[in-house]
Design a protein around this motif. Structure first.
Motif, PDB file in Angstrom:
ATOM      1  N   LYS A 135       8.538  -2.626   2.295  1.00  0.00           N
ATOM      2  CA  LYS A 135       7.567  -1.542   2.116  1.00  0.00           C
ATOM      3  C   LYS A 135       6.467  -1.955   1.145  1.00  0.00           C
ATOM      4  O   LYS A 135       5.292  -1.652   1.361  1.00  0.00           O
ATOM      5  CB  LYS A 135       8.282  -0.293   1.602  1.00  0.00           C
ATOM      6  N   HIS A 138       4.116  -4.293   2.903  1.00  0.00           N
ATOM      7  CA  HIS A 138       3.271  -3.553   3.848  1.00  0.00           C
ATOM      8  C   HIS A 138       2.132  -2.852   3.113  1.00  0.00           C
ATOM      9  O   HIS A 138       1.000  -2.781   3.616  1.00  0.00           O
ATOM     10  CB  HIS A 138       4.112  -2.534   4.620  1.00  0.00           C
ATOM     11  N   TYR A 139       2.426  -2.351   1.949  1.00  0.00           N
ATOM     12  CA  TYR A 139       1.412  -1.710   1.098  1.00  0.00           C
ATOM     13  C   TYR A 139       0.302  -2.706   0.757  1.00  0.00           C
ATOM     14  O   TYR A 139      -0.899  -2.421   0.891  1.00  0.00           O
ATOM     15  CB  TYR A 139       2.116  -1.204  -0.153  1.00  0.00           C
ATOM     16  N   MET A 195       0.469   4.954  -4.235  1.00  0.00           N
ATOM     17  CA  MET A 195       1.516   3.954  -4.431  1.00  0.00           C
ATOM     18  C   MET A 195       2.890   4.536  -4.133  1.00  0.00           C
ATOM     19  O   MET A 195       3.758   3.871  -3.556  1.00  0.00           O
ATOM     20  CB  MET A 195       1.475   3.402  -5.855  1.00  0.00           C
ATOM     21  N   LEU A 198       3.052   4.822  -0.174  1.00  0.00           N
ATOM     22  CA  LEU A 198       2.973   3.604   0.628  1.00  0.00           C
ATOM     23  C   LEU A 198       3.700   2.399   0.040  1.00  0.00           C
ATOM     24  O   LEU A 198       4.071   1.490   0.780  1.00  0.00           O
ATOM     25  CB  LEU A 198       1.502   3.220   0.851  1.00  0.00           C
ATOM     26  N   GLY A 199       3.885   2.363  -1.291  1.00  0.00           N
ATOM     27  CA  GLY A 199       4.414   1.169  -1.927  1.00  0.00           C
ATOM     28  C   GLY A 199       5.794   1.323  -2.510  1.00  0.00           C
ATOM     29  O   GLY A 199       6.784   0.828  -1.976  1.00  0.00           O
TER      30      GLY A 199
END
Length: 366
Positions: A135, A138-139, A195, A198-199
């Motif tokens: 993940k 991907h971020y 963040m 997405l992170g």
């Protein structure tokens, strides 16, 4: 039995980190790993556990709560056995490749049943390079492919990554890189909200105060000016999706054979630190790589775990950990049991290539 606070709040159902986003160079130096040491290491994707093996550790106990993270380490260990050095870099994604699925098939017989089942179901991640499967990666991929091009052209990015002397880096940063667009983009994309979505897991911000983006922007400037971007594999991956000429410690050619020959020194446990230490006994561990796990805990839980670590650690042993957003340092109440090695930690922190952390902590067990 003490349970992990992070386990009660975070999602551990998929790969969160397909790489260890921590600089193993400063980790190994901070821990001062000695031949034969018993080390405890947070798993993540396994890179830092492999770096501890390369440093001469006699036993590396790898802990993680996430089976997907253990699958990352399992595949890395299989790759060190089944592939040659250039092929390892291809499978990770450090270097371009059109044959990663073929390389995986050579590793597959060595994998545990659980890891084999996991990676068989993630063929697209293998094709893209297993170092980009998490993940967090991907971020960064969204950042490099969709967001960064809004403010900087490819030629500007490549020029940044060429580095140069300090004066050259400072001039380039102020005149070419540090634009209004860059600062505005940074404030949005590296905000707590974005963040968290997405992170990182949103629960990892439970004990964070203040503006997240401001802190990371300050450290990013340090990485782009005080450190040389040409020597920073983490920066290269963030901006381009692969490593440059510089590589993380476990992926350097000079360590490949040592790791390959000593994989038997690694043992993996799908347990929290708390659970493992409850069964480990006292005075049994020399070095602790604790990643940034403490900032996911309330302060009282952090202090409780520190106490347990001191009992399991041998006198003269060391622990190292990072603060990204929540400050965690040994409390004054434990001054008779833990000695902060602040001068060493600060010196290492100034050259930390995984630049988004706000502090690096090294402490010695008395």
């Amino acid at each position: 039995m003490q349970t992990s606070e992070a386990a009660r709040h975070a999602d551990f159902s998929a790969i969160r980190y397909a790489q260890c986003w921590e600089d193993a160079d400063i980790l190994v130096e901070g821990l001062n790993v000695q031949p034969g040491d018993t080390c405890l290491s947070i798993g993540s994707a396994g890179d830092n556990a492999l770096a501890l093996v390369a440093a001469g550790a006699g036993r590396v106990i790898v802990l993680d709560l996430n089976p997907a993270q253990m699958a990352c380490l399992d595949l890395r260990m299989a790759a060190y056995q089944a592939l040659d050095y250039p092929e390892l870099l291809e499978l990770i994604g450090s270097r371009p490749s059109r044959r990663r699925r073929t390389l995986y098939r050579r590793c597959r017989p060595i994998l545990s049943i659980d890891a084999r089942r996991f990676w068989d179901a993630h063929g697209a991640s293998i094709d893209a390079g297993i170092g980009g499967a998490g993940k967090f990666e991907h971020y960064f991929a969204i950042f490099s492919r969709r967001v960064l091009p809004l403010v900087h052209r490819r030629a500007t990015i490549q020029r940044l990554l060429q580095g140069g002397g300090r004066a050259t880096r400072l001039h380039f940063y102020e005149k070419k890189w540090n634009t209004i667009g860059w600062r505005l983009l940074f404030q949005v994309f590296f905000s707590r909200f974005v963040m968290g979505r997405l992170g990182r897991d949103p629960s990892f911000f439970r004990y964070v105060e203040g503006r997240v983006a401001d802190r990371i922007l300050f450290r990013t400037r340090h990485a782009l000016t005080e450190l040389n971007p040409a020597d920073n594999p983490y920066l290269h991956w963030i901006l381009t999706g692969c490593h440059g000429a510089a590589l993380p410690r476990a992926l350097r050619k000079e360590h490949f054979q040592t790791i390959r020959e000593n994989l038997h020194r690694i043992e993996c446990h799908l347990l929290s630190v708390e659970q493992y230490l409850d069964q480990a006994g006292e005075n049994v561990i020399d070095r602790f790589n604790l990643s940034d796990i403490f900032e996911y805990m309330a302060e009282e839980n952090y202090h409780r775990l520190l106490d347990r670590i001191c009992r399991s650690g041998r006198p003269g042993g060391r622990l190292a950990y990072w603060n990204m957003l929540a400050p965690r340092h040994r409390p004054a109440s434990m001054a008779d049991r833990l000695q902060p090695l602040d001068e060493l930690a600060h010196r290492l922190f100034l050259k930390d290539k995984a630049f988004f952390y706000n502090a690096f902590i090294v402490e010695a067990i008395r």
